[in-house]
Design a protein around this motif. Structure first.
Motif, PDB file in Angstrom:
ATOM      1  N   GLY A 162       4.284  19.754 -34.286  1.00 42.65           N
ATOM      2  CA  GLY A 162       5.423  18.925 -34.661  1.00 42.65           C
ATOM      3  C   GLY A 162       6.632  19.297 -33.823  1.00 42.65           C
TER       4      GLY A 162
ATOM      5  N   MET B  83       0.705  25.622 -41.655  1.00 37.46           N
ATOM      6  CA  MET B  83       1.675  25.858 -40.585  1.00 37.46           C
ATOM      7  C   MET B  83       2.161  27.303 -40.615  1.00 37.46           C
TER       8      MET B  83
ATOM      9  N   VAL C 158       5.813  10.188 -39.321  1.00 35.27           N
ATOM     10  CA  VAL C 158       6.612  10.843 -40.369  1.00 35.27           C
ATOM     11  C   VAL C 158       7.255   9.816 -41.301  1.00 35.27           C
TER      12      VAL C 158
ATOM     13  N   LEU D 286      -2.264  20.941 -35.017  1.00 33.61           N
ATOM     14  CA  LEU D 286      -1.256  19.892 -35.130  1.00 33.61           C
ATOM     15  C   LEU D 286       0.041  20.492 -34.592  1.00 33.61           C
TER      16      LEU D 286
ATOM     17  N   ASN E 125       9.701  10.393 -44.226  1.00 34.76           N
ATOM     18  CA  ASN E 125      10.502  11.300 -45.047  1.00 34.76           C
ATOM     19  C   ASN E 125      11.138  10.530 -46.197  1.00 34.76           C
TER      20      ASN E 125
ATOM     21  N   PHE F  69      17.196  15.018 -41.285  1.00 34.56           N
ATOM     22  CA  PHE F  69      18.175  14.911 -40.201  1.00 34.56           C
ATOM     23  C   PHE F  69      17.938  13.714 -39.291  1.00 34.56           C
ATOM     24  N   SER F  70      16.693  13.294 -39.135  1.00 32.24           N
ATOM     25  CA  SER F  70      16.465  12.250 -38.140  1.00 32.24           C
ATOM     26  C   SER F  70      16.461  10.845 -38.719  1.00 32.24           C
TER      27      SER F  70
ATOM     28  N   VAL G 182       3.747  23.249 -44.930  1.00 31.39           N
ATOM     29  CA  VAL G 182       4.470  23.970 -43.875  1.00 31.39           C
ATOM     30  C   VAL G 182       4.519  25.478 -44.145  1.00 31.39           C
TER      31      VAL G 182
ATOM     32  N   ASP H 276       3.313  16.031 -47.297  1.00 33.31           N
ATOM     33  CA  ASP H 276       4.014  17.182 -46.729  1.00 33.31           C
ATOM     34  C   ASP H 276       4.656  17.927 -47.894  1.00 33.31           C
TER      35      ASP H 276
ATOM     36  N   LYS I  59      13.089  17.672 -32.477  1.00 32.64           N
ATOM     37  CA  LYS I  59      13.606  18.938 -33.005  1.00 32.64           C
ATOM     38  C   LYS I  59      14.766  19.471 -32.175  1.00 32.64           C
TER      39      LYS I  59
ATOM     40  N   LEU J 133       6.813  24.800 -34.942  1.00 25.91           N
ATOM     41  CA  LEU J 133       8.008  24.764 -34.073  1.00 25.91           C
ATOM     42  C   LEU J 133       9.255  24.570 -34.928  1.00 25.91           C
TER      43      LEU J 133
HETATM   44  N1  PMM Z   1       8.107  19.776 -39.196  1.00 26.28           N
HETATM   45  C1  PMM Z   1       8.847  19.257 -40.172  1.00 26.28           C
HETATM   46  C2  PMM Z   1       8.269  18.876 -41.404  1.00 26.28           C
HETATM   47  N2  PMM Z   1       6.956  19.015 -41.615  1.00 26.28           N
HETATM   48  N3  PMM Z   1       4.837  19.669 -40.842  1.00 26.28           N
HETATM   49  C3  PMM Z   1       4.061  20.214 -39.898  1.00 26.28           C
HETATM   50  N4  PMM Z   1       2.741  20.377 -40.117  1.00 26.28           N
HETATM   51  N5  PMM Z   1       4.571  20.610 -38.693  1.00 26.28           N
HETATM   52  C4  PMM Z   1       5.898  20.495 -38.399  1.00 26.28           C
HETATM   53  O1  PMM Z   1       6.306  20.894 -37.297  1.00 26.28           O
HETATM   54  C5  PMM Z   1       6.753  19.934 -39.394  1.00 26.28           C
HETATM   55  C6  PMM Z   1       6.174  19.530 -40.632  1.00 26.28           C
HETATM   56  C7  PMM Z   1      10.323  19.108 -39.983  1.00 26.28           C
HETATM   57  O2  PMM Z   1      10.611  17.956 -39.266  1.00 26.28           O
HETATM   58  P1  PMM Z   1      11.300  16.602 -39.904  1.00 26.28           P
HETATM   59  O3  PMM Z   1      12.478  17.074 -40.698  1.00 26.28           O
HETATM   60  O4  PMM Z   1      11.639  15.810 -38.717  1.00 26.28           O
HETATM   61  O5  PMM Z   1      10.294  15.929 -40.769  1.00 26.28           O
END
Ligand code: PMM
Length: 273
Positions: free
Chosen positions: A204, A123, A3, A202, A5, A11-12, A99, A78, A208, A175
């Motif tokens: 994620g 997703m 990831v 996939l 971001n 948040f992480s 998503v 994303d 979480k 999720l």
């Molecule tokens: N979760 C987050 C962002 N993008 N994309 C997919 N395909 N699946 C996920 O579960 C997913 C995602 C949110 O998590 P983050 O804020 O830690 O990036």
């Protein structure tokens, strides 16, 4: 999938990687640690988050995608926006991680289908972050697993109908998106059924909130996000054994370690057969 971001409020990462250079450096580090894919996102999807303007999202992700693709990385974007997906694919991304599974932007599926070399990840999603937890209700027969099968199956059908090739389509149970803790556990338990949709998966789970709740301290305070990696890795091992296509994670190094151990043992189990 590691990831990256590029948001001020993820948040992480706590916004540490907002600056382009820092995001590029983070992406490179994840690749050096063994990520197969780096997932670059410019919109936070944490519950309650508000959406950036399109121009803002583009300016966050494009320079990072360009630099990482130039360095030879397999890059996914994303995004829920067709305009951002198209620009990202032109900048060197080869995967669109949506998503919303095509629900947020009616132009998304056709945009991805127009690029036959692109992979699309759809997703399970019900609404944008500001109201998704209001829709975390699964009262029908079969609960959350049955609902995800129906709703994600519909997104699969829409993607295929739009012309996305079956071997370029990955599904994700989503999720934490319009899901409460118990829903996530139900989906993980029922993953075989989701795999029955016939596309690679996939997942994620990384850091979480449902893991934070599981690991809450004696006063009920959730375990902070950066301290949820061991629990994430336990899930990664189970998911790998079930044959998922990918896991979307923050801690790539630890994930690699888990997969190395699993592969080593899996090889022995096969040798013994
Ligand atoms: N979760 C987050 C962002 N993008 N994309 C997919 N395909 N699946 C996920 O579960 C997913 C995602 C949110 O998590 P983050 O804020 O830690 O990036």
């Amino acid at each position: 999938m590691g990831v990256v971001n590029v948001t001020p409020d993820s948040f992480s990462d706590g916004g540490r990687f907002l600056a382009t250079d820092a995001a590029i450096a983070h992406g490179r580090a994840l690749l050096a640690q063994g990520a197969d894919i780096v997932d670059v996102g410019g919109e936070s999807t944490r519950p309650g988050a508000t959406r950036p303007l399109v121009a803002e999202e583009l300016s966050r992700v494009l320079p990072v995608i360009e630099a990482l693709a130039e360095a030879g990385a397999r890059v996914s974007v994303d995004t829920m926006r067709a305009e951002v997906a198209a620009a990202a694919l032109a900048a060197g991304a080869t995967i669109v991680n949506d998503v919303s599974g095509g629900l947020a932007d009616p132009a998304m599926l056709a945009t991805v289908a127009a690029r036959p070399e692109a992979t699309y990840i759809a997703m399970h999603w019900r609404a944008h972050s500001d109201r998704m937890q209001d829709l975390a209700v699964y009262d029908g027969p079969g609960g959350v697993v049955a609902a995800v099968l129906t709703e994600l199956g519909a997104r699969r059908d829409a993607a295929l109908a739009a012309g996305i090739a079956p071997d370029r389509l990955v599904l994700d149970p989503g999720l934490g998106f319009a899901k409460r803790g118990e829903h996530n556990w139900d989906l993980l338990t029922g993953l075989d059924a989701v795999q029955g949709l016939g596309q690679p998966l996939l997942v994620g789970a990384s850091r979480k909130a449902f893991l934070g709740a599981l690991l809450a301290d004696a006063d009920g305070a959730p375990r902070p996000a950066p301290e949820r990696d061991t629990a994430t890795h336990a899930l990664t091992l189970l998911l790998a054994r079930r044959g998922v296509w990918g896991v979307r994670v923050h801690d790539v190094r630890g994930t690699r370690d888990v997969l190395e151990v699993w592969r080593r043992l899996e090889g022995r189990e096969e040798d013994e057969e």
